[in-house]
Design a protein around this motif. Structure first.
Motif: not given
Length: 794
Positions: A6, A129, A139, A182
């Motif tokens: 991500y 997500c 991330f 995250m």
């Protein structure tokens, strides 16, 4: 699907309360020829979806299940193991996951902060997500902010640029992170830091928020060092405690634990300390190794709960007697460790926390220290940057446990009812104790240990459904329940609502020393047992002259605090001989006085030390503190922890309002203001009506001067408690409530404020009409508008 990476880029728009961002998501489709892809998304708006470097892709948002469906049928050559990167432009609104706290009036540290709280399933509220814990991904996050603000996020800081329009910072990991961990926070932060070898350790807090940060850093470094000895080396590039407003707890975001600033600034308080250590423990269990599904929540939460008590052992059991902290865990019946029937957000009961830590402690007691910690190290090595489920976790202990105990452990994770002790009168005059365990929650036996005056011991074991005669067999025998402390407190196991012949008290009496030799045995028994015994009262042989030595011989800060508490209760007994009361006063005064204040006064501040105020003159004893508090900031440098201790003492109304009132109005610590406001509200709860005007004036002042929830809720409660019988007498309070509603920002309290105002008008239609008319054109929450239109709904 399997998300590999991500990468979030964007900024938080404070004027609209939205995160405006793009997430580039690299993933393996999982199927050859995949035509449609489903992601989890509950963001406010998805604006575009495209293949990286390519054309836009069709998509549909299904709001009810929180799904984003992307048509990838036109993407050529999709293969199960061929990574593709999608770019999704979106906006995420403020929510329980994306918390935007503006600069609040009435907050001594009036600066804004935005941060994320994603566990368990809230990540989809701020970023599209794949929202499952086991799908870990690399991330990065790259966000813009004002020039004076800074950001912290998972991973390394890889860029930090100042420009004409402000600042932009980027963090990135080179390892995988569970989606729910995250995180980022942006605000005007101050950073306190130190090093543990080559590891940077820091505390981030809003500028101007005071705290005992040096000691907090010391405790973080100490705890990391302990867990490295027990487990494996700390696995990430940094560790930061990030203190944020309007958050009541902690979350173990990988490498950057977020904790509420009202419950984490005073590490000498056991609750603050244990919360901090709990989140540190998660860096191994939850972060380095996460859970396969939310049914496996207990693995990370049970381990973190166990590690929190282990990390605090230096204060809980200074004797090092080998006790296992079982008494420190809470357990609720019908809260199983694993409960597949509960939704993920509803699983956070005592089951995955205290009951899971209790199960793990029973396993620890059976396999021994070497095998317990060795097995945990193997789990961490074998599943590093991966996930583990319940069956595999328990299988890891199957060898050292043996087949019978391993089977009991598998049953225990799904047990609902707690075991309990049935008490009856035994023929010997003792207590007949029968252990019941209907759901199989026990893995290890419950032991009893008797210690005689000469130090010899004998043991008893409580077997399921078999009555055991619990009674001393020799003069002077002292009972130690659960000598290894591998089980929760016996108060969890006895139904105190049923008291045939007061048998619980009789069983408890076997634990309380009645002779000097038994007191000596208790002082050798370990801190947890001392604390448990003192909960039943101060042993009779402990006299005022011997009390200081007795206190020094105790092995836990909890036990020391309990000893002072029960000594004050004994000394405050109105039937006590006046000379003996005077002796107790002389013994207790120097122990309560300081400085330096004894550690126990801060470690266990919630004990009701109020009885001590009947034994010593607290106005004289703490005269310097009361004067400093009444004089104003910096409040005589009285720490939040010591303020919490002083909270317990009864004072004359004038002193309450001058000392605590000044803290509530002017302290540089919001935590101190909150504590002081609560202290005055509790005083108002028991005040006679003739004192109501003074309290009402104070609460009116707070309502008119703050929008901080912790202060406002106490003040509104106080106004409801102290309202006068007529609207005219409540005029000052009504003006304050109207002012609160006419402030620039709406708050979740607007509806409550309207209802309190309606109550204070006391049926006076003209007063209510005047208040409503004064709010014409004022922007209010939907709830407040509804209550104004129909106050009967209040």
């Amino acid at each position: 699907i399997d998300v590999q990476r991500y990468a979030v880029t964007g900024e938080f728009d404070w004027s609209r309360g939205r995160l405006v961002a793009t997430v580039a998501m690299t993933l393996l489709p999982g199927d050859d020829g995949l035509r449609s892809l489903r992601l989890d998304s509950a963001v406010a708006e998805v604006k575009a979806v495209r293949l990286a470097g390519g054309a836009d892709l069709p998509y549909a948002v299904d709001a009810e299940p929180g799904a984003l469906r992307i048509d990838v049928s036109r993407v050529p050559g999709i293969a199960a193991d061929q990574a593709i990167t999608l770019e999704i432009d979106y906006e995420a609104a403020e929510s329980e996951a994306l918390r935007a706290i503006p600069a609040r009036w009435g907050d001594p540290a009036a600066s804004r902060v935005v941060y994320t709280i994603s566990e368990p399933l809230n990540a989809a509220l701020w970023m599209p997500c794949h929202n499952t814990p086991e799908d870990r991904a690399v991330f990065s996050i790259d966000l813009a902010m004002d020039a004076h603000e800074t950001m912290i996020a998972n991973g390394m800081l890889v860029s930090d640029e100042q420009g004409a329009s402000g600042r932009r910072m980027k963090y990135a990991t080179d390892y995988t992170v569970p989606i729910y961990l995250m995180a980022f926070a942006i605000g005007d932060f101050e950073v306190e830091g130190t090093m543990k070898g080559s590891l940077p350790v820091s505390v981030w807090h809003r500028r101007g928020v005071p705290g005992d940060y040096g000691r907090l850093l010391d405790e973080v470094v100490r705890s990391i060092g302990l867990f490295e000895e027990l487990l494996v080396p700390y696995p990430f590039e940094k560790y930061a405690v990030v203190l944020v407003p309007e958050f009541g707890g902690g979350i173990e975001n990988l490498g950057i634990s977020f904790q509420g600033e009202l419950g984490s600034t005073a590490p000498t308080i056991s609750e603050d300390l244990k919360l901090t250590i709990h989140e540190i423990g998660h860096q191994w269990f939850g972060d380095l190794v996460t859970v396969e599904s939310w049914d496996d929540l207990w693995i990370k939460e049970g381990m973190a709960t166990l590690l929190a008590s282990e990390g605090a052992r230096v204060y809980l059991d200074e004797s090092g007697e080998g006790t296992l902290n079982g008494d420190s865990f809470s357990a609720g019946s019908h809260n199983p460790i694993v409960d597949p029937d509960r939704a993920p957000a509803d699983k956070y009961t005592s089951g995955p926390y205290g009951r899971a830590a209790w199960l793990l402690t029973q396993i620890r007691s059976l396999v021994g220290e070497g095998a317990f910690w060795g097995t945990l190290r193997d789990i961490l090595d074998d599943h590093r940057f991966g996930a583990i489920g319940t069956d595999e976790f328990l299988d890891a202990f199957a060898g050292p446990l043996g087949p019978d105990a391993a089977a009991r452990a598998r049953r225990a994770v799904r047990a609902s009812a707690l075991p309990h002790l049935d008490l009856g009168r035994s023929p010997s005059g003792g207590v007949l104790v029968t252990l019941r365990d209907p759901d199989g929650a026990l893995v290890a036996p419950i032991d009893l240990l008797w210690i005689a005056d000469d130090g010899t011991t004998r043991s008893q074991v409580l077997e399921v459904d078999q009555g055991v005669d619990v009674a001393p067999q020799r003069e002077g025998e002292l009972l130690i329940l659960d000598p290894l402390d591998r089980h929760v407190s016996w108060h969890h196991l006895v139904d105190f609502s049923e008291r045939p012949e007061d048998l619980p008290a009789r069983l408890s009496s076997f634990r309380v020393p009645t002779s000097p030799s038994q007191v000596a045995r208790l002082l050798e028994a370990g801190g947890v047992h001392q604390t448990a015994v003192l909960g039943a009262g101060l042993p009779e042989p402990v006299t005022p002259d011997a009390f200081a030595a007795f206190l020094a011989g105790l092995d836990a800060e909890d036990a020391k605090a309990m000893a002072v508490w029960v000594a004050c209760i004994r000394a405050a007994d109105p039937a006590l001989d006046p000379a003996l009361r005077a002796a107790w006063s002389r013994a207790l005064a120097p122990l309560l006085a300081g400085p330096p204040y004894a550690r126990w006064t801060e470690f266990t501040p919630w004990l009701e030390y109020g009885a001590c105020g009947e034994v010593v003159d607290v106005l004289a004893l703490y005269a310097d503190e009361w004067s400093a508090l009444a004089a104003g900031p910096p409040a005589g440098d009285v720490s939040d922890a010591h303020l919490r201790f002083l909270y317990n003492f009864d004072l004359p109304l004038e002193t309450v309002l001058s000392s605590w009132g000044n803290v509530a109005r002017h302290s540089s610590s919001l935590r101190a203001r909150s504590l002081a406001t609560t202290r005055i509200r509790t005083e108002a709860d028991r005040a006679p009506p003739e004192d109501f005007p003074a309290f009402r004036a104070f609460f009116s002042e707070i309502v008119a001067s703050t929008e901080v929830p912790d202060l406002l809720s106490e003040a509104l409660t106080g106004l409801s408690r102290t309202m006068a019988p007529t609207a005219a007498e409540n005029a000052e309070a009504l003006a304050a409530l109207s002012h609160q509603l006419r402030t620039a920002s709406t708050t979740p309290f607007d509806g409550w404020v309207v209802c309190v105002a309606f109550a204070l008008t006391q049926g006076d239609a003209a007063a209510w009409s005047e208040l409503v008319g004064g709010l014409d054109g004022v922007e209010l929450s939907a709830e407040a508008v509804e209550m104004l239109a129909n106050p009967s709904r209040c």
